[in-house]
Scaffold this motif. Sequence first.
Motif, short mmCIF file in Angstrom:
data_model
loop_
_atom_site.label_atom_id
_atom_site.label_comp_id
_atom_site.label_asym_id
_atom_site.label_seq_id
_atom_site.Cartn_x
_atom_site.Cartn_y
_atom_site.Cartn_z
N HIS A 1 0.83 -1.23 0.00
CA HIS A 1 0.00 0.00 0.00
C HIS A 1 0.85 1.26 0.00
N ASP B 1 7.01 1.67 5.19
CA ASP B 1 5.80 0.88 5.44
C ASP B 1 4.87 0.93 4.22
N GLY B 2 4.71 -0.19 3.55
CA GLY B 2 3.82 -0.26 2.40
C GLY B 2 4.50 0.15 1.12
N GLU C 1 -4.97 0.88 3.47
CA GLU C 1 -4.54 -0.22 4.35
C GLU C 1 -4.54 0.24 5.79
N GLU C 2 -4.10 1.48 6.01
CA GLU C 2 -3.81 1.94 7.38
C GLU C 2 -5.04 2.28 8.21
N HIS D 1 7.46 -6.50 3.05
CA HIS D 1 7.14 -5.45 4.03
C HIS D 1 8.27 -5.37 5.04
N HIS E 1 -1.82 -6.72 8.01
CA HIS E 1 -1.35 -6.41 6.66
C HIS E 1 -2.40 -6.84 5.64
ZN LIG Z 1 2.05 -1.59 5.98
#
Ligand SMILES: [Zn+2]
Length: 425
Positions: free
Chosen positions: A91, A102-103, A136-137, A199, A367
């Motif tokens: 993401h 992250d992502g 996603e978050e 990830h 995730h």
């Molecule tokens: Zn993530």
Amino acid sequence: MPTIPETLRVDPGRLWEDFQNLSRFGRTQEEGVSRPAFSAVHLQARAWFRERVLAAGLKFSVDGAGNHSARLDCALPAAGKHARVLLLGSHLDSVPNGGRYDGALGVLAALEVLRVIKDAGLALPVDLEAIDFSDEEGTLLGLMGSRALAGKLTRAELAAPRGGRQALLEGLGRAGLDEAGLLTANRSVQQVSGYLELHIEQGPRLKSQGMQIGVVTAIVGISSYRLVFTGRADHAGTTPVQDRLDAAQGAAAFILEARKLVLQQFPGCVANVGLLVLEPGAYNIVPQRAVLGFECRSASMGELERLEAALLAQAQHEAQRYNLGLEAELLSRHAPAMMSVKVQDAIAGAAEALGLAHTRLASGAGHDAQSLASLCSSGMIFIPSQEGGSHSPREHSTWQDCLNGANVLLGATLRMALQQMDQTI
Ligand SMILES: [Zn+2]
């Protein structure tokens, strides 16, 4: 099984340039990024991703949930029109004031894998798709795009989303989407052959064990509870301490005992009291009510249930000890998502071929792969996080670890694609 082209590698310069360019969208003063789902900078980052996809000569598409995809039609003619697709992704959205890795790393590495396989002119039994999942978050819903794709979104959730109804509707509007589209983005197992996600670990385990690659075995299940200890409001100056029914005492004792319980009896699990409200909430009134919000996590459903039962028994024990009433309400329970053993083996095989030290471990964070696990064979590759920090500008992984992860993603993609050949041809 056909020979795996083991000498293929991602292009470090191309991936680095992409990573640097993407990090500019929503960059914060502390060198992190703020790219909440469907914010202006998130949409700009996605527009940039689209340009990179088209520049690579790949097909670009957006589904009803706003998932952005690059597709490489590399399936062998024998697979025909019905070739399934192997998804690689993560993401591009972030938490507010989050980190650059992250992502983002997972999406860019997925795109890079498609470019490498395209450049090599490989024909595989499956098509490949690099996908950037929406939200996603959890700015709006959490794992929105991946759950939509897996057919897991419900109308009830859309009616009461985590970020509020207004925020959801406005966010969808900014991205040119609507609710009906969210519910039609689902795909079937006839279309999707598997899912792989690279990830950062977001924790300290790989680094502390001196490991270069983590092969994820499961993504933890999470249960959330609301506890209310009820006592009696009294004058804080005139009521003798031994005569009070102080709700705060029960809450405080529970918080301390919960930590001990997990440490002593549930290694590998975690519990967190993240919310505590005392009512009426004045310096001079003995607390009548203490409202606690806690969650607990485990990679095993049985263990999760045992931990929940032990925590609730502990809360009951503390309520009795301080003569308080107790109400407990289960707010949500998400079962652990198991990663496919075949996919784990493909990842471990790829790490092995690259001479990288690897270990199997469960993910304590949620995730997109957990959504996909209900649809198809899914797996995740972790790389070490320096200092373990994540969801903060401190988030950092060495570039060598990022490259290692991208090369393992490439190797695992080839292994999974060629396993597919065994099944279909
Ligand atoms: Zn993530």
